[in-house]
Design a protein around this motif. Structure first.
Motif, mmCIF file in Angstrom:
data_model
loop_
_atom_site.group_PDB
_atom_site.id
_atom_site.type_symbol
_atom_site.label_atom_id
_atom_site.label_comp_id
_atom_site.label_asym_id
_atom_site.label_seq_id
_atom_site.Cartn_x
_atom_site.Cartn_y
_atom_site.Cartn_z
ATOM 1 N N THR A 73 1.016 -1.076 -0.195
ATOM 2 C CA THR A 73 0.087 -0.135 0.204
ATOM 3 C C THR A 73 1.184 1.091 0.011
ATOM 4 O OG1 THR A 73 -0.039 0.300 2.502
ATOM 5 C CG2 THR A 73 -1.739 -1.089 1.426
ATOM 6 N N TRP A 74 0.401 2.229 -0.597
ATOM 7 C CA TRP A 74 1.062 3.504 -0.334
ATOM 8 C C TRP A 74 1.388 3.974 1.070
ATOM 9 C CZ3 TRP A 74 3.003 6.756 -4.236
ATOM 10 C CH2 TRP A 74 2.974 8.055 -3.777
ATOM 11 N N SER A 92 -9.788 12.199 6.366
ATOM 12 C CA SER A 92 -8.370 11.677 5.893
ATOM 13 C C SER A 92 -8.460 10.349 5.230
ATOM 14 C CB SER A 92 -7.273 11.711 7.005
ATOM 15 O OG SER A 92 -7.294 13.004 7.663
ATOM 16 N N VAL A 93 -9.527 10.620 4.042
ATOM 17 C CA VAL A 93 -9.786 9.117 3.649
ATOM 18 C C VAL A 93 -9.071 8.984 2.395
ATOM 19 C CG1 VAL A 93 -11.461 7.476 2.626
ATOM 20 C CG2 VAL A 93 -11.947 8.821 4.953
ATOM 21 N N PHE A 94 -7.876 8.073 2.358
ATOM 22 C CA PHE A 94 -6.893 8.174 1.009
ATOM 23 C C PHE A 94 -6.842 6.859 0.516
ATOM 24 C CE2 PHE A 94 -4.961 11.304 4.146
ATOM 25 C CZ PHE A 94 -5.500 12.379 3.511
ATOM 26 N N ILE A 116 -5.023 5.277 -11.557
ATOM 27 C CA ILE A 116 -3.822 6.158 -11.265
ATOM 28 C C ILE A 116 -4.513 6.961 -10.172
ATOM 29 C CG2 ILE A 116 -2.500 8.370 -11.873
ATOM 30 C CD1 ILE A 116 -2.301 7.038 -14.446
ATOM 31 N N HIS A 117 -3.807 7.015 -9.064
ATOM 32 C CA HIS A 117 -4.133 8.000 -7.777
ATOM 33 C C HIS A 117 -2.943 9.037 -7.626
ATOM 34 C CE1 HIS A 117 -5.206 8.251 -3.054
ATOM 35 N NE2 HIS A 117 -5.576 9.307 -3.814
ATOM 36 N N PHE A 118 -3.420 10.136 -7.829
ATOM 37 C CA PHE A 118 -2.482 11.639 -7.279
ATOM 38 C C PHE A 118 -2.530 11.610 -5.896
ATOM 39 C CE2 PHE A 118 -3.886 12.283 -11.746
ATOM 40 C CZ PHE A 118 -2.424 12.278 -12.467
ATOM 41 N N VAL A 119 -1.690 11.330 -5.133
ATOM 42 C CA VAL A 119 -1.819 11.488 -3.437
ATOM 43 C C VAL A 119 -1.511 13.072 -3.317
ATOM 44 C CG1 VAL A 119 -0.707 10.850 -1.579
ATOM 45 C CG2 VAL A 119 -0.998 9.029 -3.509
ATOM 46 N N PHE A 125 -7.716 9.235 -9.969
ATOM 47 C CA PHE A 125 -8.252 9.621 -8.688
ATOM 48 C C PHE A 125 -7.445 10.875 -7.785
ATOM 49 C CE2 PHE A 125 -10.243 5.347 -9.231
ATOM 50 C CZ PHE A 125 -11.418 5.559 -9.312
ATOM 51 N N LEU A 126 -8.057 11.577 -7.199
ATOM 52 C CA LEU A 126 -7.480 12.669 -6.313
ATOM 53 C C LEU A 126 -8.384 13.197 -5.331
ATOM 54 C CD1 LEU A 126 -8.482 15.648 -7.077
ATOM 55 C CD2 LEU A 126 -6.613 15.245 -8.931
ATOM 56 N N GLU A 127 -7.600 13.559 -4.138
ATOM 57 C CA GLU A 127 -8.529 14.301 -2.970
ATOM 58 C C GLU A 127 -8.104 15.751 -2.818
ATOM 59 O OE1 GLU A 127 -7.856 10.378 -2.846
ATOM 60 O OE2 GLU A 127 -6.553 11.515 -1.985
#
Length: 220
Positions: A91-92, A126-128, A144-147, A180-182
Motif C-alpha cells: 500500500t502507499w 483523511s480517507v485516502f 492512477i491515484h494522485f496522492v 483519482f485525487l482528493e
C-alpha cells in the motif's frame, strides 16, 4: 510508470528530493488539511513550514524507490502518484512509512506525538483509500491515484500543472483507466474540474471545518 515529458525522481538524487520537498512543503502551507494537522503545533509559522517540508521529505523518501515521485525538468511541479497495478500487495501508506526515520530525526518527540494524535482525530476527513472501492464499483481493475500535487508558487499560471498532469492523462486514456485525487479547497476543486475531474465522494467531520472531496477523471 515511466512517462514521456516528465522525470521519475531517482531515489538516489537526494538534492533533488530535498529541493522538491521544500517546494511542495511550502505550497502545502496553503492546503487546508495541512493547516489542520499543523494547528496542534505552537504558533510559529517558520517552524510549521519546516515541519511541512519534513513531512513531504519523509513521504518522498519512502515512495521514491517505488517510482512514486514525478516532476518536470525544471522542477516547477511535483506529483506523488501511483499506478495501482504497480504497487502489487504493497500500500502507499506502507511505502510512506519507510521514510518515517526522516520525521523521527527532524521533529521532537512532542511534535511527533501531537501530529500523530491530530491525524488520528482527523481520520474521518483523511480517507485516502476510497478509490479502491470506487474503481471496483466502476468496473476498473486499475487506476492512477494522485496522492499529492503541487506547483512552485513562482511558476503558477505558467502551464506547469498542465505539463505535469497531461502525460498521466495520456497514459490513463491509452490504458482505459480512471485517475483519482482528493482536495479540500473550492479553488482546487474548480481547477481539477477544469481538467476533467468530477467530485464523486465527500468526507466530513463536525469537529473540523474542512471537507474532503474525492474526485475522478474518467478515461477519454
Amino acid at each position: 510508470m515511466r512517462l514521456p515529458g516528465i522525470v521519475t525522481v531517482n531515489p538516489a538524487d537526494r538534492s533533488l528530493i530535498k529541493r522538491l520537498a521544500t517546494m511542495m512543503g511550502d505550497s502545502f502551507m496553503e492546503e487546508q488539511w495541512t493547516c489542520e494537522v499543523l494547528s496542534v503545533l505552537p504558533d510559529n509559522s517558520d517552524r510549521k513550514r519546516e515541519v511541512s517540508r519534513t513531512i513531504i521529505l519523509a513521504s518522498m523518501t519512502g515512495v521514491a524507490p517505488a517510482d512514486g515521485c514525478y516532476t518536470l525538468n525544471d522542477s516547477s511541479a511535483l506529483a506523488l502518484a501511483y499506478l495501482k497495478s504497480e504497487l502489487g500487495d504493497t500500500t502507499w501508506s506502507q511505502l510512506e512509512k519507510r521514510g518515517a526515520h526522516v520525521l523521527e530525526a527532524a521533529l521532537s518527540a512532542e511534535e511527533l506525538t501531537a501530529i500523530e494524535k491530530q491525524e488520528q482525530r482527523m481520520e474521518a476527513v483523511s480517507v485516502f483509500n476510497w478509490e479502491y472501492e470506487a474503481a471496483h464499483e466502476m468496473g476498473f481493475d486499475d487506476f492512477i491515484h494522485f496522492v499529492c500535487l503541487a506547483v512552485d508558487t513562482q511558476a503558477r499560471g505558467s502551464g506547469s500543472f498542465r505539463h505535469l498532469i497531461t502525460p498521466f492523462f495520456d497514459y490513463a486514456d491509452a490504458h482505459n483507466i480512471p485517475c483519482f485525487l482528493e482536495t479540500y479547497s473550492d479553488k482546487l476543486e474548480a481547477l481539477y474540474r477544469h481538467v476533467g475531474f468530477q467530485t464523486i465522494r465527500t468526507f466530513c467531520d463536525p469537529a473540523f471545518d474542512i471537507v474532503e472531496r474525492g474526485m475522478v477523471r474518467m478515461p477519454g
